[in-house]
Design an enzyme around this catalytic site. Structure first.
Site, PDB file in Angstrom:
ATOM      1  N   CYS A  14       0.819  -1.205   0.000  1.00 21.94           N
ATOM      2  CA  CYS A  14       0.000   0.000   0.000  1.00 21.94           C
ATOM      3  C   CYS A  14       0.855   1.258   0.000  1.00 21.94           C
ATOM      4  O   CYS A  14       2.010   1.248   0.403  1.00 21.94           O
ATOM      5  CB  CYS A  14      -0.916  -0.014   1.220  1.00 21.94           C
ATOM      6  N   ASP A 123      -5.940  -3.431  11.909  1.00 16.99           N
ATOM      7  CA  ASP A 123      -4.733  -2.609  11.902  1.00 16.99           C
ATOM      8  C   ASP A 123      -4.481  -2.067  13.294  1.00 16.99           C
ATOM      9  O   ASP A 123      -5.375  -2.008  14.136  1.00 16.99           O
ATOM     10  CB  ASP A 123      -4.915  -1.452  10.912  1.00 16.99           C
TER      11      ASP A 123
END
Length: 184
Positions: A14, A123
């Site tokens: 990412c 996360d």
């Protein structure tokens, strides 16, 4: 172990923002690559126009993911419909596709499990901090989920073998000085 867990864990890199980043992921061949779209607070922020340019050079086997924070759904839809991105990952108040959850407690994971999103992303919470959360909070999960936060060479294999995520999401661990690093 479920059948899904027996399959190879997928990889998402990412925070791509430069043509060199596309070259690097085309060589590395992760399953997904992410672009943080129109979120100026992020050092990895890119415009929709730049994402179009970058994804035009992306290996067609790599799935481009647009990462949004409280973006107008029309903007997300536009980038999905014109083929710029194939998946939307939403970090705001939305509940579609990949929904990110900050994990501090077991209750946070319980809340994530209730999400109607196609995938949940677990996360540490800060986004791009390179820090993990307490993985012992993760129960056996019977739906596809992405694991993010502080994953790198030193712990990636352990995460895949012990947690069995559908996919892992890498960002800062494949950077040097805030830029994607081909060697990493």
């Amino acid at each position: 172990m479920t059948r899904e867990q027996q399959q190879r864990t997928k990889i998402k890199i990412c925070g791509l923002k430069r043509p060199e980043d596309i070259t690097y992921v085309n060589e590395a061949k992760p399953d997904y690559c992410g672009f943080i779209i129109e979120f100026p607070k992020s050092s990895r922020n890119v415009t929709g126009a730049l994402v179009r340019e970058l994804t035009a050079k992306l290996n067609p086997d790599i799935i481009p993911v647009g990462v949004f924070v409280n973006a107008a759904l029309e903007r997300v839809e536009e980038l999905l419909l014109d083929g710029t991105i194939h998946i939307a990952q939403l970090h705001g108040q939305e509940d579609e596709v990949i929904k990110a959850f900050s994990v501090k407690t077991a209750q946070d994971i319980e809340n994530a499990m209730k999400s109607p999103a196609d995938y949940i992303l677990l996360d540490q919470g800060g986004g791009g901090t390179g820090q993990t959360f307490d993985w012992s909070l993760i129960p056996e999960i019977d739906r596809p989920f992405f694991l993010a936060g502080g994953l790198g060479v030193e712990n990636l294999e352990t995460a895949v073998r012990t947690i069995h995520p559908y996919a892992v999401d890498l960002s800062s661990s494949v950077e040097t000085d805030g830029m994607k690093d081909r060697d990493k």
